[in-house]
Design a protein around this motif. Structure first.
Motif, short mmCIF file in Angstrom:
data_model
loop_
_atom_site.label_atom_id
_atom_site.label_comp_id
_atom_site.label_asym_id
_atom_site.label_seq_id
_atom_site.Cartn_x
_atom_site.Cartn_y
_atom_site.Cartn_z
N UNK A 20 0.80 -1.22 0.00
CA UNK A 20 0.00 0.00 0.00
C UNK A 20 0.83 1.27 0.00
N UNK A 21 2.14 1.14 0.10
CA UNK A 21 3.02 2.31 0.15
C UNK A 21 3.82 2.39 -1.15
N UNK A 22 3.41 3.20 -2.10
CA UNK A 22 4.18 3.29 -3.36
C UNK A 22 5.60 3.82 -3.11
N UNK A 23 5.73 4.74 -2.15
CA UNK A 23 7.04 5.33 -1.87
C UNK A 23 7.21 5.53 -0.36
N UNK A 24 8.43 5.32 0.08
CA UNK A 24 8.80 5.59 1.47
C UNK A 24 10.18 6.24 1.46
N UNK A 25 10.42 7.04 2.49
CA UNK A 25 11.76 7.60 2.63
C UNK A 25 12.16 7.54 4.11
N UNK A 26 13.45 7.47 4.33
CA UNK A 26 13.97 7.36 5.70
C UNK A 26 15.33 8.02 5.76
N UNK A 27 15.66 8.55 6.91
CA UNK A 27 17.00 9.11 7.11
C UNK A 27 17.99 7.97 7.29
N UNK A 28 19.16 8.19 6.75
CA UNK A 28 20.24 7.22 6.94
C UNK A 28 20.41 6.92 8.44
N UNK A 29 20.61 5.63 8.73
CA UNK A 29 20.80 5.11 10.09
C UNK A 29 19.50 4.93 10.87
N UNK A 30 18.39 5.39 10.31
CA UNK A 30 17.10 5.20 10.97
C UNK A 30 16.49 3.86 10.55
N UNK A 31 15.33 3.57 11.15
CA UNK A 31 14.62 2.32 10.88
C UNK A 31 13.37 2.62 10.06
N UNK A 32 13.07 1.75 9.13
CA UNK A 32 11.88 1.92 8.30
C UNK A 32 11.17 0.57 8.17
N UNK A 33 9.86 0.63 8.06
CA UNK A 33 9.05 -0.59 7.90
C UNK A 33 8.20 -0.47 6.64
N UNK A 34 8.32 -1.48 5.80
CA UNK A 34 7.54 -1.55 4.56
C UNK A 34 6.41 -2.57 4.76
#
Lengths: 114, 118
Positions: free
Chosen positions: A7-21
């Motif tokens: 459901x997420x066409x695009x995501x962005x995150x700062x380097x060294x951070x955590x992201x969930x797709x």
């Protein structure tokens, strides 16, 4: 027919951070297999992580881990300590049984901000 | 580490012409697949191949498409009369799965052939 939804066409995150797709799927099977593939700009398809539905324990591969919720038919990918090289298109994929075709989601484009 | 190799990396063909995309799967693998990805879209299954015959094919895989394993190493996808809408990235994949094997061997993908139909 089985379907996979990202459901997420695009995501962005700062380097060294955590992201969930996020990834959800639809199936009437009780036993099946799930995958996350990464596709960098070079357009290769690279396996990131895999999960068997009969295993309750969530799969992990170094900085990559999944949250597999079988009842909810959810299979999210967590990337810890994001690195610039993680920037890519990420595809969630399902297959009903070994040797069967993969059914892919639409993909999520992940951008890593330095 | 063994790899799936695909040639050519980029193929430009006139509409209506025949094209053959070539793949060399990993040597001990038993199942072979073709997928395609139209630019900006998701990866779609075309066909799977086992024991020298098609095991499954999608609606996309119509009479214009065929696959062959002409020798012990190559696996080819032929499009007889190409259309503009055949322009896409074509991926070959292979796996060492066996039916009933629950070890979840992944499919290994080649780098793809970019097919451009003019």
């Amino acid at each position: 027919a089985q379907t996979v939804t990202q459901s997420q066409p695009e995501m962005s995150v700062q380097e060294a951070e955590t992201v969930t797709l996020s990834c959800t799927y639809d199936t009437s099977e009780s036993d099946y297999y799930l995958f996350w593939y990464k596709q960098p700009p070079s357009r290769q398809m690279i396996l990131v992580i895999r999960q068997e539905a009969y295993k309750q324990q969530n799969a992990t591969e170094n900085r990559f881990s999944v949250n597999f919720q079988k009842a909810a038919k959810s299979f999210s990918l967590k990337i810890s300590d994001s690195q610039l090289g993680d920037a890519a298109m990420y595809f969630c994929a399902y297959r009903r049984s070994p040797a069967q075709k993969l059914v892919f989601g639409q993909g999520t484009r992940l951008t890593i901000n330095p | 580490e063994p790899e799936v190799t695909q040639t050519p990396s980029h193929q430009v063909t006139q509409m209506g012409q025949e094209v053959i995309l070539r793949c060399v799967p990993i040597s001990n693998h038993l199942y072979f697949y073709w997928y395609r990805q139209i630019l900006g879209q998701k990866v779609e299954f075309l066909v799977s191949f086992y024991n020298n015959e098609i095991s499954e094919k999608s609606e996309i895989f119509d009479d214009q498409f065929s696959v062959e394993r002409p020798d012990g190493s190559n696996f080819t996808l032929k499009i007889r009369s190409t259309k503009l809408e055949d322009s896409a990235m074509y991926f070959c994949a292979s796996s060492e799965d066996e039916e009933g094997d629950r070890s979840n061997q992944p499919q290994h993908f080649g780098d793809g052939t970019r097919l451009s139909i003019l």
